[in-house]
Motif scaffolding. Structure first.
Motif, PDB file in Angstrom:
ATOM      1  N   GLU A  38     -15.971 -13.204 -62.932  1.00  0.00           N
ATOM      2  CA  GLU A  38     -16.309 -11.782 -63.000  1.00  0.00           C
ATOM      3  C   GLU A  38     -17.793 -11.564 -62.701  1.00  0.00           C
ATOM      4  OE1 GLU A  38     -16.204  -8.070 -66.222  1.00  0.00           O
ATOM      5  OE2 GLU A  38     -15.507 -10.068 -66.788  1.00  0.00           O
ATOM      6  N   PHE A  39     -18.631 -12.476 -63.191  1.00  0.00           N
ATOM      7  CA  PHE A  39     -20.073 -12.371 -62.946  1.00  0.00           C
ATOM      8  C   PHE A  39     -20.388 -12.471 -61.462  1.00  0.00           C
ATOM      9  CE2 PHE A  39     -23.763 -15.312 -62.260  1.00  0.00           C
ATOM     10  CZ  PHE A  39     -24.755 -14.342 -62.323  1.00  0.00           C
ATOM     11  N   LEU A  40     -19.776 -13.413 -60.770  1.00  0.00           N
ATOM     12  CA  LEU A  40     -20.029 -13.589 -59.339  1.00  0.00           C
ATOM     13  C   LEU A  40     -19.592 -12.367 -58.532  1.00  0.00           C
ATOM     14  CD1 LEU A  40     -18.915 -17.319 -58.934  1.00  0.00           C
ATOM     15  CD2 LEU A  40     -21.247 -16.441 -58.774  1.00  0.00           C
ATOM     16  N   LEU A  41     -18.484 -11.755 -58.947  1.00  0.00           N
ATOM     17  CA  LEU A  41     -17.982 -10.592 -58.221  1.00  0.00           C
ATOM     18  C   LEU A  41     -18.796  -9.346 -58.531  1.00  0.00           C
ATOM     19  CD1 LEU A  41     -14.133 -11.164 -58.599  1.00  0.00           C
ATOM     20  CD2 LEU A  41     -15.492 -11.420 -56.516  1.00  0.00           C
ATOM     21  N   ARG A  42     -19.092  -9.106 -59.814  1.00  0.00           N
ATOM     22  CA  ARG A  42     -19.810  -7.892 -60.217  1.00  0.00           C
ATOM     23  C   ARG A  42     -21.257  -7.895 -59.724  1.00  0.00           C
ATOM     24  NH1 ARG A  42     -19.752  -7.066 -66.367  1.00  0.00           N
ATOM     25  NH2 ARG A  42     -21.075  -5.322 -65.691  1.00  0.00           N
ATOM     26  N   SER A  43     -21.873  -9.050 -59.714  1.00  0.00           N
ATOM     27  CA  SER A  43     -23.274  -9.143 -59.311  1.00  0.00           C
ATOM     28  C   SER A  43     -23.463  -9.148 -57.796  1.00  0.00           C
ATOM     29  CB  SER A  43     -23.905 -10.403 -59.905  1.00  0.00           C
ATOM     30  OG  SER A  43     -23.286 -11.576 -59.368  1.00  0.00           O
ATOM     31  N   GLY A  44     -22.380  -9.382 -57.053  1.00  0.00           N
ATOM     32  CA  GLY A  44     -22.484  -9.463 -55.602  1.00  0.00           C
ATOM     33  C   GLY A  44     -22.912 -10.826 -55.102  1.00  0.00           C
ATOM     34  N   LEU A  45     -23.038 -11.807 -56.007  1.00  0.00           N
ATOM     35  CA  LEU A  45     -23.477 -13.139 -55.600  1.00  0.00           C
ATOM     36  C   LEU A  45     -22.432 -13.859 -54.765  1.00  0.00           C
ATOM     37  CD1 LEU A  45     -25.268 -14.487 -58.807  1.00  0.00           C
ATOM     38  CD2 LEU A  45     -26.305 -13.899 -56.613  1.00  0.00           C
ATOM     39  N   PHE A  46     -21.156 -13.568 -55.019  1.00  0.00           N
ATOM     40  CA  PHE A  46     -20.101 -14.236 -54.238  1.00  0.00           C
ATOM     41  C   PHE A  46     -20.240 -13.892 -52.763  1.00  0.00           C
ATOM     42  CE2 PHE A  46     -15.787 -13.964 -52.370  1.00  0.00           C
ATOM     43  CZ  PHE A  46     -15.497 -15.329 -52.354  1.00  0.00           C
ATOM     44  N   GLU A  47     -20.415 -12.612 -52.462  1.00  0.00           N
ATOM     45  CA  GLU A  47     -20.580 -12.199 -51.065  1.00  0.00           C
ATOM     46  C   GLU A  47     -21.891 -12.740 -50.499  1.00  0.00           C
ATOM     47  OE1 GLU A  47     -19.733 -10.257 -53.526  1.00  0.00           O
ATOM     48  OE2 GLU A  47     -17.681  -9.645 -53.001  1.00  0.00           O
ATOM     49  N   ARG A  48     -22.940 -12.740 -51.304  1.00  0.00           N
ATOM     50  CA  ARG A  48     -24.247 -13.209 -50.837  1.00  0.00           C
ATOM     51  C   ARG A  48     -24.202 -14.693 -50.491  1.00  0.00           C
ATOM     52  NH1 ARG A  48     -29.696 -12.328 -52.447  1.00  0.00           N
ATOM     53  NH2 ARG A  48     -31.006 -13.661 -51.127  1.00  0.00           N
ATOM     54  N   ILE A  49     -23.614 -15.509 -51.350  1.00  0.00           N
ATOM     55  CA  ILE A  49     -23.589 -16.955 -51.136  1.00  0.00           C
ATOM     56  C   ILE A  49     -22.679 -17.331 -49.975  1.00  0.00           C
ATOM     57  CG2 ILE A  49     -22.899 -19.167 -52.187  1.00  0.00           C
ATOM     58  CD1 ILE A  49     -23.829 -18.036 -54.875  1.00  0.00           C
ATOM     59  N   ASN A  50     -21.623 -16.562 -49.755  1.00  0.00           N
ATOM     60  CA  ASN A  50     -20.659 -16.895 -48.711  1.00  0.00           C
ATOM     61  C   ASN A  50     -20.842 -16.064 -47.440  1.00  0.00           C
ATOM     62  OD1 ASN A  50     -18.524 -18.849 -50.020  1.00  0.00           O
ATOM     63  ND2 ASN A  50     -18.953 -17.301 -51.570  1.00  0.00           N
ATOM     64  N   ALA A  51     -21.948 -15.361 -47.326  1.00  0.00           N
ATOM     65  CA  ALA A  51     -22.201 -14.571 -46.125  1.00  0.00           C
ATOM     66  C   ALA A  51     -22.465 -15.478 -44.925  1.00  0.00           C
ATOM     67  CB  ALA A  51     -23.393 -13.644 -46.359  1.00  0.00           C
ATOM     68  N   ALA A  52     -22.209 -14.947 -43.740  1.00  0.00           N
ATOM     69  CA  ALA A  52     -22.413 -15.734 -42.520  1.00  0.00           C
ATOM     70  C   ALA A  52     -23.879 -16.109 -42.334  1.00  0.00           C
ATOM     71  CB  ALA A  52     -21.911 -14.942 -41.312  1.00  0.00           C
ATOM     72  N   ASP A  53     -24.784 -15.252 -42.817  1.00  0.00           N
ATOM     73  CA  ASP A  53     -26.221 -15.528 -42.676  1.00  0.00           C
ATOM     74  C   ASP A  53     -26.854 -15.920 -44.017  1.00  0.00           C
ATOM     75  OD1 ASP A  53     -25.892 -13.084 -43.882  1.00  0.00           O
ATOM     76  OD2 ASP A  53     -27.560 -12.121 -42.824  1.00  0.00           O
ATOM     77  N   ALA A  54     -26.074 -16.612 -44.866  1.00  0.00           N
ATOM     78  CA  ALA A  54     -26.576 -16.999 -46.183  1.00  0.00           C
ATOM     79  C   ALA A  54     -27.767 -17.955 -46.094  1.00  0.00           C
ATOM     80  CB  ALA A  54     -25.452 -17.651 -46.990  1.00  0.00           C
ATOM     81  N   ASP A  55     -27.907 -18.645 -44.957  1.00  0.00           N
ATOM     82  CA  ASP A  55     -28.998 -19.615 -44.808  1.00  0.00           C
ATOM     83  C   ASP A  55     -30.175 -19.048 -44.025  1.00  0.00           C
ATOM     84  OD1 ASP A  55     -27.772 -19.401 -42.388  1.00  0.00           O
ATOM     85  OD2 ASP A  55     -27.316 -21.535 -42.144  1.00  0.00           O
ATOM     86  N   ARG A  56     -30.285 -17.737 -43.956  1.00  0.00           N
ATOM     87  CA  ARG A  56     -31.341 -17.128 -43.148  1.00  0.00           C
ATOM     88  C   ARG A  56     -32.738 -17.394 -43.707  1.00  0.00           C
ATOM     89  NH1 ARG A  56     -28.728 -13.228 -46.020  1.00  0.00           N
ATOM     90  NH2 ARG A  56     -29.965 -11.847 -47.382  1.00  0.00           N
ATOM     91  N   ASN A  57     -32.841 -17.645 -45.014  1.00  0.00           N
ATOM     92  CA  ASN A  57     -34.147 -17.866 -45.631  1.00  0.00           C
ATOM     93  C   ASN A  57     -34.469 -19.346 -45.848  1.00  0.00           C
ATOM     94  OD1 ASN A  57     -34.683 -15.085 -45.845  1.00  0.00           O
ATOM     95  ND2 ASN A  57     -33.545 -14.951 -47.766  1.00  0.00           N
ATOM     96  N   TYR A  58     -33.637 -20.243 -45.322  1.00  0.00           N
ATOM     97  CA  TYR A  58     -33.875 -21.673 -45.504  1.00  0.00           C
ATOM     98  C   TYR A  58     -35.146 -22.093 -44.762  1.00  0.00           C
ATOM     99  CZ  TYR A  58     -29.172 -22.313 -47.469  1.00  0.00           C
ATOM    100  OH  TYR A  58     -28.055 -22.255 -48.265  1.00  0.00           O
ATOM    101  N   ARG A  59     -35.855 -23.052 -45.323  1.00  0.00           N
ATOM    102  CA  ARG A  59     -37.066 -23.590 -44.698  1.00  0.00           C
ATOM    103  C   ARG A  59     -36.878 -25.093 -44.474  1.00  0.00           C
ATOM    104  NH1 ARG A  59     -41.222 -19.899 -44.956  1.00  0.00           N
ATOM    105  NH2 ARG A  59     -40.917 -18.143 -46.387  1.00  0.00           N
ATOM    106  N   PHE A  60     -37.431 -25.581 -43.353  1.00  0.00           N
ATOM    107  CA  PHE A  60     -37.242 -26.974 -42.963  1.00  0.00           C
ATOM    108  C   PHE A  60     -38.589 -27.631 -42.695  1.00  0.00           C
ATOM    109  CE2 PHE A  60     -33.445 -24.663 -41.998  1.00  0.00           C
ATOM    110  CZ  PHE A  60     -32.399 -25.524 -42.262  1.00  0.00           C
ATOM    111  N   ALA A  61     -38.590 -28.954 -42.743  1.00  0.00           N
ATOM    112  CA  ALA A  61     -39.803 -29.707 -42.450  1.00  0.00           C
ATOM    113  C   ALA A  61     -40.256 -29.408 -41.031  1.00  0.00           C
ATOM    114  CB  ALA A  61     -39.559 -31.203 -42.633  1.00  0.00           C
TER     115      ALA A  61
END
Length: 254
Positions: free
Chosen positions: A59-82
């Motif tokens: 319920e927490f993942l659904l109500r907070s919107g984290l489920f959609e955020r974590i599984n979005a197509a661009d969920a890795d847009r803020n990743y940083r690499f060496a």
């Protein structure tokens, strides 16, 4: 591998301050079986129970919107690499939009997301100082901060909602008994208990995070303040492993 960042909040329980604010009614309430303190379970214990409860976390993942955020197509847009080099990561991850999920696939993805969040979200406490630390590690530093904030917010709402519901039932019961009895001493005691419970309701609603005070709030980690991966260790292990495999390879070849 993308950089891994950690965001955490440091909190202290407020049971003692709440109990002291209620004056000398604690003993009277204890005789009647009413808890006027912060509850027997510590906040970190309640947080851990929520973390282990899949139904609550779902319920927490659904109500907070984290489920959609974590599984979005661009969920890795803020990743940083060496050195900013992400070509190999993009190659292994593929690309394009993720397909639509049916009900069965969504439930499966929900459980997988729960397992991921549970593994990356930690709750710990120092028994000597009672300091509670809630932290989350993730390649997305912004997401790590938001998960900690959202988890504490929803956990506090659940704890407060349950506590207020219990107090409302007790107040209604004492009010009913107050109307039935004609004993003056009993009326006085019931009125004091009701007054103490009302004070506790006010205290419970006065703080943003239920029963705890935030000492250090979660923040977005600095770009170079990563917790992983240990690239130097990875290179050394890879080098030693390749030498060992090479020696055995030559041995078998000869």
């Amino acid at each position: 591998k993308p950089n891994i960042y950690r965001s955490q909040a440091v909190l202290v329980p407020q049971e003692q301050s709440k109990s002291s604010a209620l004056g000398g009614l604690g003993a009277l309430a204890g005789m009647a079986g009413v808890d006027l303190g912060g509850g027997e379970m510590s906040p970190d214990g309640a947080y851990q129970l929520y973390l282990d409860d899949y139904r609550w976390m779902r319920e927490f993942l659904l109500r907070s919107g984290l489920f959609e955020r974590i599984n979005a197509a661009d969920a890795d847009r803020n990743y940083r690499f060496a050195l900013g080099f992400d070509a190999l990561y993009r190659l292994t991850q593929g690309g394009g939009e993720k397909p639509q999920m049916d009900a069965a696939e969504k439930e499966k993805r929900l459980f997988e997301t729960y397992q991921k969040v549970k593994a990356q979200l930690s709750v710990s406490s120092d028994k000597k100082t009672s300091v509670i630390t809630v932290g989350y590690t993730d390649p997305d530093a912004q997401l790590a901060k938001e998960v900690v904030e959202l988890f504490l917010k929803h956990a506090s709402e659940s704890l407060r909602r349950g506590e207020l519901s219990d107090m409302d039932k007790k107040i209604a019961y004492y009010d009913e008994e107050l109307g039935r009895t004609s004993d003056l001493a009993l009326k006085t005691q019931l009125s004091q208990l009701m007054s103490a419970l009302i004070q506790k309701k006010v205290l419970a609603q006065s703080s943003y995070y239920y029963n705890v005070k935030m000492v250090t709030s979660p923040s977005v980690a600095y770009e170079r303040d990563k917790t992983g991966p240990k690239r130097g260790l990875i290179v050394m292990v890879s080098l030693i492993t390749s030498l060992i495999i090479g020696i055995f390879g030559v041995f078998l070849f000869e």
